[in-house]
Design an enzyme around this catalytic site. Structure first.
Site, PDB file in Angstrom:
ATOM      1  N   PHE A 127       0.852  -1.194   0.000  1.00  0.00           N
ATOM      2  CA  PHE A 127       0.000   0.000   0.000  1.00  0.00           C
ATOM      3  C   PHE A 127       0.895   1.254   0.000  1.00  0.00           C
ATOM      4  O   PHE A 127       1.862   1.326   0.753  1.00  0.00           O
ATOM      5  CB  PHE A 127      -0.893  -0.022   1.247  1.00  0.00           C
ATOM      6  CG  PHE A 127      -1.998   0.987   1.231  1.00  0.00           C
ATOM      7  CD1 PHE A 127      -3.196   0.717   0.600  1.00  0.00           C
ATOM      8  CD2 PHE A 127      -1.842   2.216   1.854  1.00  0.00           C
ATOM      9  CE1 PHE A 127      -4.227   1.647   0.591  1.00  0.00           C
ATOM     10  CE2 PHE A 127      -2.864   3.156   1.838  1.00  0.00           C
ATOM     11  CZ  PHE A 127      -4.060   2.867   1.208  1.00  0.00           C
ATOM     12  N   ASP A 196       1.003  -4.777   8.949  1.00  0.00           N
ATOM     13  CA  ASP A 196      -0.143  -3.903   8.729  1.00  0.00           C
ATOM     14  C   ASP A 196      -1.350  -4.799   8.464  1.00  0.00           C
ATOM     15  O   ASP A 196      -1.396  -5.486   7.433  1.00  0.00           O
ATOM     16  CB  ASP A 196       0.141  -2.973   7.539  1.00  0.00           C
ATOM     17  CG  ASP A 196      -0.945  -1.917   7.355  1.00  0.00           C
ATOM     18  OD1 ASP A 196      -2.102  -2.176   7.750  1.00  0.00           O
ATOM     19  OD2 ASP A 196      -0.644  -0.842   6.801  1.00  0.00           O
ATOM     20  N   TYR A 221     -11.676   1.758   9.739  1.00  0.00           N
ATOM     21  CA  TYR A 221     -12.819   2.193   8.921  1.00  0.00           C
ATOM     22  C   TYR A 221     -13.115   1.245   7.768  1.00  0.00           C
ATOM     23  O   TYR A 221     -14.034   1.473   7.006  1.00  0.00           O
ATOM     24  CB  TYR A 221     -12.639   3.631   8.409  1.00  0.00           C
ATOM     25  CG  TYR A 221     -11.348   3.918   7.661  1.00  0.00           C
ATOM     26  CD1 TYR A 221     -11.170   3.497   6.352  1.00  0.00           C
ATOM     27  CD2 TYR A 221     -10.325   4.631   8.273  1.00  0.00           C
ATOM     28  CE1 TYR A 221     -10.000   3.768   5.677  1.00  0.00           C
ATOM     29  CE2 TYR A 221      -9.150   4.902   7.613  1.00  0.00           C
ATOM     30  CZ  TYR A 221      -8.990   4.466   6.316  1.00  0.00           C
ATOM     31  OH  TYR A 221      -7.813   4.734   5.648  1.00  0.00           O
ATOM     32  N   LYS A 222     -12.328   0.179   7.631  1.00  0.00           N
ATOM     33  CA  LYS A 222     -12.601  -0.806   6.576  1.00  0.00           C
ATOM     34  C   LYS A 222     -13.534  -1.871   7.155  1.00  0.00           C
ATOM     35  O   LYS A 222     -14.679  -1.572   7.455  1.00  0.00           O
ATOM     36  CB  LYS A 222     -11.279  -1.353   6.050  1.00  0.00           C
ATOM     37  CG  LYS A 222     -10.505  -0.255   5.320  1.00  0.00           C
ATOM     38  CD  LYS A 222      -9.099  -0.628   4.962  1.00  0.00           C
ATOM     39  CE  LYS A 222      -8.462   0.540   4.211  1.00  0.00           C
ATOM     40  NZ  LYS A 222      -7.009   0.454   4.178  1.00  0.00           N
ATOM     41  N   ARG A 369     -11.835  -3.961  -7.877  1.00  0.00           N
ATOM     42  CA  ARG A 369     -11.838  -4.667  -6.586  1.00  0.00           C
ATOM     43  C   ARG A 369     -13.268  -4.894  -6.100  1.00  0.00           C
ATOM     44  O   ARG A 369     -14.099  -3.987  -6.142  1.00  0.00           O
ATOM     45  CB  ARG A 369     -11.117  -3.839  -5.512  1.00  0.00           C
ATOM     46  CG  ARG A 369      -9.631  -3.867  -5.563  1.00  0.00           C
ATOM     47  CD  ARG A 369      -9.012  -3.370  -4.264  1.00  0.00           C
ATOM     48  NE  ARG A 369      -9.680  -2.171  -3.730  1.00  0.00           N
ATOM     49  CZ  ARG A 369      -9.344  -1.578  -2.608  1.00  0.00           C
ATOM     50  NH1 ARG A 369      -8.367  -2.067  -1.858  1.00  0.00           N
ATOM     51  NH2 ARG A 369      -9.970  -0.493  -2.206  1.00  0.00           N
TER      52      ARG A 369
HETATM   53  C1  PLP Z   1      -6.316   1.514   4.344  1.00  0.00           C
HETATM   54  C2  PLP Z   1      -4.878   1.294   4.585  1.00  0.00           C
HETATM   55  C3  PLP Z   1      -4.131   2.285   5.208  1.00  0.00           C
HETATM   56  C4  PLP Z   1      -4.799   3.595   5.561  1.00  0.00           C
HETATM   57  O1  PLP Z   1      -3.983   4.510   6.148  1.00  0.00           O
HETATM   58  P1  PLP Z   1      -4.626   5.854   6.712  1.00  0.00           P
HETATM   59  O2  PLP Z   1      -3.520   6.484   7.419  1.00  0.00           O
HETATM   60  O3  PLP Z   1      -5.771   5.466   7.598  1.00  0.00           O
HETATM   61  O4  PLP Z   1      -5.145   6.656   5.576  1.00  0.00           O
HETATM   62  C5  PLP Z   1      -2.790   2.024   5.457  1.00  0.00           C
HETATM   63  N1  PLP Z   1      -2.227   0.848   5.095  1.00  0.00           N
HETATM   64  C6  PLP Z   1      -2.932  -0.120   4.475  1.00  0.00           C
HETATM   65  C7  PLP Z   1      -2.290  -1.403   4.100  1.00  0.00           C
HETATM   66  C8  PLP Z   1      -4.284   0.073   4.207  1.00  0.00           C
HETATM   67  O5  PLP Z   1      -4.990  -0.867   3.601  1.00  0.00           O
END
Ligand code: PLP
Length: 410
Positions: A127, A196, A221-222, A369
């Site tokens: 990511f 992560d 939030y996911k 997705r």
């Molecule tokens: C959604 C996601 C993030 C989100 O980071 P934010 O700081 O909340 O915007 C980070 N890493 C991964 C792998 C994600 O899927």
């Protein structure tokens, strides 16, 4: 499982032990929501909880709320509620800041725990925020970065590593990495493991303690449905609690914030990862979202989301052949809770699906997705979404010029 049959899907829904959980969510009617891996829907209690916070805590108690309503403890109290969802002890998780900020803090802390090692090893193609922060922290600490494919991580890759950083489930392909095996490989080489779990928490079992993970971050939030921008969490294994240093030494991570001492003294345990004043209003919505996980068996969730995505992909493959190429592992045990397909016209196809009530998303350069959140999706939703995608492809509906117009968020 006869996936070409809608009635069979309806029968599966009737006997689904997770089926009743759908009532815990406030989903708009007439939509098939396949984007819970990007932003989960509100829980049925989210609106009331946010309103109650304003009307019953903040409004009447004003600044006294910090004491009478216990706002100051919320990062740790909510952390203790997230802990069972990630296989952690209640005192190993704290909820604060964004995933990006927590990753920044833990990357610095990991390097400081291994000062004689000057390399950060990180998953290539991860990511973007993870990659950017790995680069930034490496520069700040005078370390180098070694980008690797986690599937073939070798002892030589880890020889000089302070820390290995990797997403449990890849945000685009949904590949599920072997957390236990890779963490053991890190430890054998003297490196720490930082995971992560943004794309796995809430959709499948995560076992941070059992895998002997050192550090982890994750998003709420996911699949945890905390609301847009809901505060993220950080995990620190007990073994590191005393030595861990927060590079953002803010006053609310101090052992005694209201002593207003002139020098920083970290609070014991994970509480030291708090930096400044958190968003208490956002905590209210997150609390309601976590209520929706009461009694939920995450192994059953993983099993269901694998079956949901199989209904979808099998139907697409049968009807469209390889017009849409699969990007995710075909073995459901090797992937997380979404599937990715590839098509050169991915963006307009996704817009045409959204227009037909199938909410999914597009990731550059050509990936569609589809998230299969097991708490609120039905087998018939997976079936109907596949039928609509097949129709969009066969009819060429996606070719309408309006579907090619790009929005800021894809
Ligand atoms: C959604 C996601 C993030 C989100 O980071 P934010 O700081 O909340 O915007 C980070 N890493 C991964 C792998 C994600 O899927």
């Amino acid at each position: 499982m006869n996936v070409s049959d809608r009635a069979a899907c309806i029968a599966l829904d009737r006997s689904d032990p997770l089926g009743p959980l759908r009532e815990r969510f406030a989903l708009p009617p007439g939509l098939i929501y396949l984007d819970g891996n990007s932003l989960g829907p509100p829980a049925t209690g989210s609106a009331d909880r946010a309103r109650a916070f304003v009307e019953e805590e903040w409004g009447p108690h004003l600044v006294g709320g910090w004491n009478v309503d216990g706002w100051l403890d919320l990062p740790l109290r909510l952390g203790a509620r997230v802990a069972p969802l990630v296989g952690a002890h209640p005192d190993e998780v704290v909820v604060c800041d964004s995933t990006s900020v927590n990753l920044y803090k833990l990357l610095h802390a990991a390097c400081a725990l291994r000062p004689d090692r000057r390399v950060i090893v990180a998953a290539d193609d991860d990511f973007p925020t993870d990659r950017y922060l790995v680069d930034a922290v490496a520069t700040q600490r005078g370390c180098s970065v070694r980008w690797v494919d986690p599937a073939v991580l070798s002892p030589a890759d880890l020889a000089a590593a302070a820390v290995f950083v990797c997403s449990h489930v890849h945000y685009r392909t949904a590949r599920l990495h072997d957390m236990a095996g890779l963490t053991a490989r890190c430890h054998a080489a003297g490196a720490l493991a930082l995971w992560d779990v943004s794309h796995s928490v809430g959709a499948l079992p995560v076992a941070l303690d059992a895998c002997a993970v050192d550090l982890a971050v994750g998003c709420t939030y996911k699949f945890l449905n905390g609301g847009p921008g809901a505060p993220a969490f950080a995990y620190v294994a007990r073994a590191h609690h005393d030595a861990l240093a927060n590079p953002i030494a803010g006053w609310l991570g101090h052992a005694a914030p209201f002593a207003f001492e002139s020098a920083y003294r970290p609070s014991p345990g994970v509480g030291r990862l708090v930096a400044g004043t958190p968003s208490v209003l956002a905590f209210a919505a997150l609390g309601a979202a976590l209520d929706a996980f009461t009694g939920v068996d995450l192994s059953a969730c993983a099993h269901k989301s694998a079956r949901l995505s199989t209904v979808f992909t099998a139907r697409i493959a049968a009807a469209l052949g390889d017009e849409l190429t699969g990007v995710s592992p075909t073995d459901p045990n090797e992937r997380g809770s979404h599937v990715a397909l590839r098509h050169a016209a991915g963006y307009p196809i996704v817009q045409a699906l959204i227009d037909r009530g199938v909410i999914c998303d597009f990731r550059e350069p050509d990936v569609l997705r589809f998230g299969f959140a097991p708490l609120y999706l039905r087998y018939v939703d997976a079936f109907d979404a596949a039928e609509i995608l097949i129709d969009v492809m066969r009819s060429g509906a996606w070719r309408a010029p309006r579907f090619a117009e790009r929005a800021a968020v894809t």
